[in-house]
Motif scaffolding. Structure first.
Motif, PDB file in Angstrom:
ATOM      1  N   GLU A 162       0.855  -1.184   0.000  1.00 53.42           N
ATOM      2  CA  GLU A 162       0.000   0.000   0.000  1.00 53.42           C
ATOM      3  C   GLU A 162       0.893   1.238   0.000  1.00 53.42           C
ATOM      4  OE1 GLU A 162      -3.325   0.437  -0.119  1.00 53.42           O
ATOM      5  OE2 GLU A 162      -3.603  -1.717  -0.393  1.00 53.42           O
ATOM      6  N   ARG A 163       0.541   2.232  -0.807  1.00 54.22           N
ATOM      7  CA  ARG A 163       1.266   3.487  -0.783  1.00 54.22           C
ATOM      8  C   ARG A 163       0.305   4.623  -1.107  1.00 54.22           C
ATOM      9  NH1 ARG A 163       5.074   5.051  -5.753  1.00 54.22           N
ATOM     10  NH2 ARG A 163       4.534   7.075  -4.883  1.00 54.22           N
ATOM     11  N   ARG A 164       0.667   5.817  -0.692  1.00 52.79           N
ATOM     12  CA  ARG A 164      -0.134   6.981  -1.028  1.00 52.79           C
ATOM     13  C   ARG A 164       0.371   7.579  -2.333  1.00 52.79           C
ATOM     14  NH1 ARG A 164       0.039  10.256   4.544  1.00 52.79           N
ATOM     15  NH2 ARG A 164       2.150   9.363   4.516  1.00 52.79           N
ATOM     16  N   VAL A 165      -0.562   8.089  -3.135  1.00 50.68           N
ATOM     17  CA  VAL A 165      -0.212   8.745  -4.385  1.00 50.68           C
ATOM     18  C   VAL A 165      -0.743  10.172  -4.343  1.00 50.68           C
ATOM     19  CG1 VAL A 165      -0.159   6.616  -5.725  1.00 50.68           C
ATOM     20  CG2 VAL A 165      -2.305   7.869  -5.522  1.00 50.68           C
ATOM     21  N   ARG A 166      -0.119  11.038  -5.106  1.00 49.08           N
ATOM     22  CA  ARG A 166      -0.471  12.453  -5.059  1.00 49.08           C
ATOM     23  C   ARG A 166      -1.141  12.876  -6.365  1.00 49.08           C
ATOM     24  NH1 ARG A 166       3.959  17.059  -3.544  1.00 49.08           N
ATOM     25  NH2 ARG A 166       4.732  16.629  -5.656  1.00 49.08           N
ATOM     26  N   TYR A 167      -2.141  13.724  -6.241  1.00 54.35           N
ATOM     27  CA  TYR A 167      -2.776  14.327  -7.409  1.00 54.35           C
ATOM     28  C   TYR A 167      -3.212  15.731  -7.023  1.00 54.35           C
ATOM     29  CZ  TYR A 167      -7.299  13.157  -5.239  1.00 54.35           C
ATOM     30  OH  TYR A 167      -8.363  13.044  -4.379  1.00 54.35           O
ATOM     31  N   ALA A 168      -3.502  16.550  -8.015  1.00 54.23           N
ATOM     32  CA  ALA A 168      -3.938  17.920  -7.777  1.00 54.23           C
ATOM     33  C   ALA A 168      -5.252  18.150  -8.504  1.00 54.23           C
ATOM     34  CB  ALA A 168      -2.879  18.909  -8.256  1.00 54.23           C
ATOM     35  N   VAL A 169      -6.059  19.065  -7.995  1.00 48.92           N
ATOM     36  CA  VAL A 169      -7.398  19.286  -8.537  1.00 48.92           C
ATOM     37  C   VAL A 169      -7.696  20.778  -8.639  1.00 48.92           C
ATOM     38  CG1 VAL A 169      -9.875  18.843  -8.267  1.00 48.92           C
ATOM     39  CG2 VAL A 169      -8.216  17.157  -7.460  1.00 48.92           C
ATOM     40  N   LEU A 170      -8.232  21.202  -9.775  1.00 51.72           N
ATOM     41  CA  LEU A 170      -8.932  22.475  -9.892  1.00 51.72           C
ATOM     42  C   LEU A 170     -10.413  22.155  -9.756  1.00 51.72           C
ATOM     43  CD1 LEU A 170      -7.052  24.127 -12.909  1.00 51.72           C
ATOM     44  CD2 LEU A 170      -6.901  24.789 -10.498  1.00 51.72           C
ATOM     45  N   GLU A 171     -10.963  22.438  -8.589  1.00 54.51           N
ATOM     46  CA  GLU A 171     -12.346  22.062  -8.325  1.00 54.51           C
ATOM     47  C   GLU A 171     -13.303  22.938  -9.122  1.00 54.51           C
ATOM     48  OE1 GLU A 171     -13.004  22.130  -4.144  1.00 54.51           O
ATOM     49  OE2 GLU A 171     -11.757  20.359  -3.778  1.00 54.51           O
ATOM     50  N   PRO A 172     -14.464  22.404  -9.490  1.00 52.24           N
ATOM     51  CA  PRO A 172     -15.418  23.195 -10.274  1.00 52.24           C
ATOM     52  C   PRO A 172     -15.939  24.385  -9.480  1.00 52.24           C
ATOM     53  CG  PRO A 172     -16.419  21.158  -9.514  1.00 52.24           C
ATOM     54  CD  PRO A 172     -14.974  21.055  -9.173  1.00 52.24           C
ATOM     55  N   HIS A 173     -16.224  25.473 -10.181  1.00 51.71           N
ATOM     56  CA  HIS A 173     -16.810  26.642  -9.538  1.00 51.71           C
ATOM     57  C   HIS A 173     -18.282  26.394  -9.203  1.00 51.71           C
ATOM     58  CE1 HIS A 173     -13.232  29.006 -10.315  1.00 51.71           C
ATOM     59  NE2 HIS A 173     -13.290  28.705 -11.601  1.00 51.71           N
ATOM     60  N   GLU A 174     -18.885  25.493  -9.944  1.00 55.36           N
ATOM     61  CA  GLU A 174     -20.293  25.150  -9.730  1.00 55.36           C
ATOM     62  C   GLU A 174     -20.407  23.645  -9.554  1.00 55.36           C
ATOM     63  OE1 GLU A 174     -22.484  26.616 -13.084  1.00 55.36           O
ATOM     64  OE2 GLU A 174     -21.297  28.457 -13.170  1.00 55.36           O
ATOM     65  N   ARG A 175     -21.339  23.228  -8.729  1.00 56.78           N
ATOM     66  CA  ARG A 175     -21.565  21.798  -8.525  1.00 56.78           C
ATOM     67  C   ARG A 175     -23.034  21.501  -8.728  1.00 56.78           C
ATOM     68  NH1 ARG A 175     -16.951  21.851  -4.903  1.00 56.78           N
ATOM     69  NH2 ARG A 175     -15.602  20.100  -5.453  1.00 56.78           N
ATOM     70  N   PRO A 176     -23.343  20.269  -9.165  1.00 57.08           N
ATOM     71  CA  PRO A 176     -22.410  19.164  -9.398  1.00 57.08           C
ATOM     72  C   PRO A 176     -21.595  19.358 -10.674  1.00 57.08           C
ATOM     73  CG  PRO A 176     -24.613  18.517 -10.043  1.00 57.08           C
ATOM     74  CD  PRO A 176     -24.757  19.872  -9.414  1.00 57.08           C
ATOM     75  N   ALA A 177     -20.437  18.726 -10.743  1.00 54.97           N
ATOM     76  CA  ALA A 177     -19.605  18.796 -11.937  1.00 54.97           C
ATOM     77  C   ALA A 177     -20.321  18.121 -13.102  1.00 54.97           C
ATOM     78  CB  ALA A 177     -18.265  18.107 -11.693  1.00 54.97           C
ATOM     79  N   THR A 178     -20.228  18.732 -14.269  1.00 56.93           N
ATOM     80  CA  THR A 178     -20.788  18.133 -15.482  1.00 56.93           C
ATOM     81  C   THR A 178     -19.704  17.633 -16.427  1.00 56.93           C
ATOM     82  OG1 THR A 178     -20.893  20.296 -16.576  1.00 56.93           O
ATOM     83  CG2 THR A 178     -22.861  19.561 -15.374  1.00 56.93           C
ATOM     84  N   GLU A 179     -18.436  18.019 -16.146  1.00 56.89           N
ATOM     85  CA  GLU A 179     -17.320  17.618 -17.002  1.00 56.89           C
ATOM     86  C   GLU A 179     -16.079  17.471 -16.137  1.00 56.89           C
ATOM     87  OE1 GLU A 179     -17.126  19.371 -21.015  1.00 56.89           O
ATOM     88  OE2 GLU A 179     -15.126  20.047 -20.411  1.00 56.89           O
ATOM     89  N   ILE A 180     -15.378  16.355 -16.284  1.00 56.86           N
ATOM     90  CA  ILE A 180     -14.155  16.102 -15.528  1.00 56.86           C
ATOM     91  C   ILE A 180     -13.023  15.799 -16.503  1.00 56.86           C
ATOM     92  CG2 ILE A 180     -13.021  14.627 -13.821  1.00 56.86           C
ATOM     93  CD1 ILE A 180     -15.791  14.056 -12.635  1.00 56.86           C
ATOM     94  N   TRP A 181     -11.929  16.530 -16.346  1.00 53.08           N
ATOM     95  CA  TRP A 181     -10.731  16.304 -17.156  1.00 53.08           C
ATOM     96  C   TRP A 181      -9.674  15.600 -16.302  1.00 53.08           C
ATOM     97  CZ3 TRP A 181      -8.927  19.494 -21.719  1.00 53.08           C
ATOM     98  CH2 TRP A 181     -10.016  20.036 -22.411  1.00 53.08           C
TER      99      TRP A 181
END
Length: 229
Positions: free
Chosen positions: A11-30
């Motif tokens: 088991e290991r931790r992995v790192r990622y970064a996110v630009l969260e949507p300005h509006e929710r719920p999200a309709t598109e995820i890149w």
């Protein structure tokens, strides 16, 4: 006496970064897959021009980090090397599948009434192009549009077996007209290879080198609203 390499699973931790949507719920995820010696949070700077509405942009970070140079102590990440490459491919495909499921569980539009499912875009830049192609070929995640930016489908990927999967992902090839790593001859050879096995794609070029171009990125956003309202 021969030394036999072996593996164990940890088991290991992995790192990622996110630009969260300005509006929710999200309709598109890149899912934006960085190039060699880049880091996820820094890579996301290039996506600020399309960070609007209900669009969520996620940058996974490659599982290998190294010093870019020892004087500045700057660090970069990569997806794999030639050493133990098949194990690394298995590891990052599994990682990306799990991250895809995690992000969708957090950000997807609720499946109620007549709401549409969230749209998924995968973009690979430079070394991330090979990573995205292998994720499409060997992973389980749904990708509605795939963008290969500044790189080619891996030469060892069997297109007779996986070409239909690439075509189904609405494949887009993007390259600068002055890309120092991917010249016109390489572009022509890559496109000819795809056409030879019936892989459908759309080509895009822009004025510039081996980088993400803001205007081209805006033009590649999926049609339709990204507002959550």
């Amino acid at each position: 006496m021969a030394v036999e390499p072996r593996h164990i699973t940890i088991e290991r931790r992995v790192r990622y970064a996110v630009l969260e949507p300005h509006e929710r719920p999200a309709t598109e995820i890149w899912f934006a897959l960085h190039g060699y010696n880049q880091l996820a949070h820094r890579f996301l700077r290039y996506f600020q021009p399309i960070h609007t509405g209900a669009r969520c942009i996620v940058a996974p970070e490659g599982l290998h980090r190294q010093y870019i140079d020892h004087e500045s102590r700057r660090v970069g990440a990569s997806w794999m090397t030639s050493e133990d490459r098949l194990t690394d491919i298995d590891d990052y495909v599994g990682y990306l599948d799990r991250l895809h499921a995690h992000i969708l569980a957090e950000e997807s539009r609720p499946r109620t009434g007549g709401s549409k499912p969230v749209r998924i875009v995968g973009l690979g830049f430079s070394q991330g192009v090979h990573t995205l192609c292998r994720w499409l070929a060997f992973g389980r995640a749904r990708i509605d549009r795939a963008m290969l930016w500044g790189g080619t489908v891996p030469p060892d990927l069997d297109l007779a077996e996986h070409g239909a999967t690439l075509s189904a992902a609405d494949l887009h090839l993007v390259v600068g007209d002055a890309d120092e790593y991917y010249d016109a001859a390489a572009v022509d050879a890559h496109e000819a290879r795809l056409r030879a096995v019936g892989v459908g794609f759309t080509s895009h070029t822009y004025a510039g080198g081996h980088r993400l171009d803001a205007g081209t990125l805006r033009g590649l956003t999926l049609p339709g609203e990204t507002s959550g309202t």
